[in-house]
Design a protein around this motif. Sequence first.
Motif, PDB file in Angstrom:
ATOM      1  N   ALA A   4     -25.569 -31.555   1.763  1.00 56.49           N
ATOM      2  CA  ALA A   4     -25.219 -31.555   3.189  1.00 56.49           C
ATOM      3  C   ALA A   4     -23.786 -32.030   3.395  1.00 56.49           C
ATOM      4  O   ALA A   4     -23.057 -31.506   4.257  1.00 56.49           O
ATOM      5  N   TYR A  56     -20.871 -29.850   5.054  1.00 51.78           N
ATOM      6  CA  TYR A  56     -20.135 -30.356   6.215  1.00 51.78           C
ATOM      7  C   TYR A  56     -18.631 -30.301   5.969  1.00 51.78           C
ATOM      8  O   TYR A  56     -17.866 -29.817   6.816  1.00 51.78           O
ATOM      9  N   THR A  73     -22.109 -27.765  10.438  1.00 54.34           N
ATOM     10  CA  THR A  73     -21.760 -29.191  10.516  1.00 54.34           C
ATOM     11  C   THR A  73     -22.797 -29.970  11.319  1.00 54.34           C
ATOM     12  O   THR A  73     -23.116 -31.115  11.003  1.00 54.34           O
ATOM     13  N   GLY A  74     -23.335 -29.338  12.360  1.00 58.20           N
ATOM     14  CA  GLY A  74     -24.391 -29.999  13.139  1.00 58.20           C
ATOM     15  C   GLY A  74     -25.657 -30.197  12.333  1.00 58.20           C
ATOM     16  O   GLY A  74     -26.317 -31.249  12.428  1.00 58.20           O
ATOM     17  N   ALA A  75     -26.012 -29.201  11.515  1.00 59.43           N
ATOM     18  CA  ALA A  75     -27.193 -29.329  10.663  1.00 59.43           C
ATOM     19  C   ALA A  75     -27.001 -30.437   9.630  1.00 59.43           C
ATOM     20  O   ALA A  75     -27.943 -31.184   9.315  1.00 59.43           O
ATOM     21  N   TRP A 100     -25.179 -33.112  10.031  1.00 57.81           N
ATOM     22  CA  TRP A 100     -25.348 -34.376  10.765  1.00 57.81           C
ATOM     23  C   TRP A 100     -26.826 -34.678  10.983  1.00 57.81           C
ATOM     24  O   TRP A 100     -27.259 -35.827  10.877  1.00 57.81           O
ATOM     25  N   ALA A 101     -27.625 -33.646  11.270  1.00 55.54           N
ATOM     26  CA  ALA A 101     -29.061 -33.842  11.468  1.00 55.54           C
ATOM     27  C   ALA A 101     -29.723 -34.374  10.199  1.00 55.54           C
ATOM     28  O   ALA A 101     -30.616 -35.231  10.256  1.00 55.54           O
ATOM     29  N   VAL A 102     -29.272 -33.898   9.046  1.00 53.02           N
ATOM     30  CA  VAL A 102     -29.811 -34.396   7.766  1.00 53.02           C
ATOM     31  C   VAL A 102     -29.506 -35.879   7.611  1.00 53.02           C
ATOM     32  O   VAL A 102     -30.361 -36.668   7.192  1.00 53.02           O
ATOM     33  N   VAL A 130     -28.986 -38.049  10.006  1.00 55.20           N
ATOM     34  CA  VAL A 130     -29.777 -38.796  10.985  1.00 55.20           C
ATOM     35  C   VAL A 130     -31.210 -38.970  10.495  1.00 55.20           C
ATOM     36  O   VAL A 130     -31.800 -40.053  10.614  1.00 55.20           O
ATOM     37  N   VAL A 131     -31.778 -37.913   9.926  1.00 53.32           N
ATOM     38  CA  VAL A 131     -33.149 -38.000   9.400  1.00 53.32           C
ATOM     39  C   VAL A 131     -33.222 -39.029   8.276  1.00 53.32           C
ATOM     40  O   VAL A 131     -34.153 -39.852   8.226  1.00 53.32           O
ATOM     41  N   ASP A 132     -32.243 -39.008   7.381  1.00 52.38           N
ATOM     42  CA  ASP A 132     -32.230 -39.976   6.279  1.00 52.38           C
ATOM     43  C   ASP A 132     -32.135 -41.401   6.813  1.00 52.38           C
ATOM     44  O   ASP A 132     -32.850 -42.298   6.346  1.00 52.38           O
ATOM     45  N   TRP A 179     -18.748 -39.066   6.453  1.00 56.34           N
ATOM     46  CA  TRP A 179     -19.858 -38.299   5.884  1.00 56.34           C
ATOM     47  C   TRP A 179     -19.568 -37.735   4.490  1.00 56.34           C
ATOM     48  O   TRP A 179     -20.440 -37.751   3.623  1.00 56.34           O
TER      49      TRP A 179
END
Length: 222
Positions: free
Chosen positions: A24, A28, A53-55, A57-59, A61-63, A94
Amino acid sequence: MDDDSRTRRWERWQARAALPLGIASLLYLAGYAVHVLVPDLPPAAHDVLKVITGAAWAVFVVDYAVHWRLSGRGLGFVTRHWLDTLVMLLPLLWPLRIVRLYDVVRRRRGGARLTLHARVMLYAGLSTALLGFSGALAVYQVERAAPHATIRTFGDSVWWTCSTLSTVGYGDMAPVTALGRVIAVGMMACGLALLGVITGSFSSLLLRRFAGDADEEGPPGG
């Protein structure tokens, strides 16, 4: 859930998430670099890059959310793991997760384990390069069209980033926008920290080497 069980689940999650997080981070950084350096792409292409890039960031956040849940500390997790919180909130940091990807790949291939000092210098060096590249992209993006800007090209931004991270600071180029100056402050702080890690590890390595040579030589007159 007892502390031992939490620790085991935490370690299992870290082992499983290291590779996806590294990938990820690569996606990014690549997506952001193309978005900044190739502005003439069709709008649809830039929309795809923003989705990538949004996806990513979502990874992240989930982590972060999973680590928060496994810690069982509630809001105390935020202050106890402030560095993870900072990395999750600041896009500039990131790409540093790519360093973990390198470690995962090395372990899976069964590569020789480096000494502690070598690992510290290697990871600090990789972190400096990744931070410098992402910082150069960010500064170039916010400065290139600003009135009275001195950073007009990506080459200018790379030059400014190198002088900032190395704490040289020639002063021939400097951000003029508010966001550019905020990024600059962060780059200065990170540059001081990473430079201190590298020089400290190198100095410690030299001291150990010289101490070992002195022990082999024995006492004077021996």
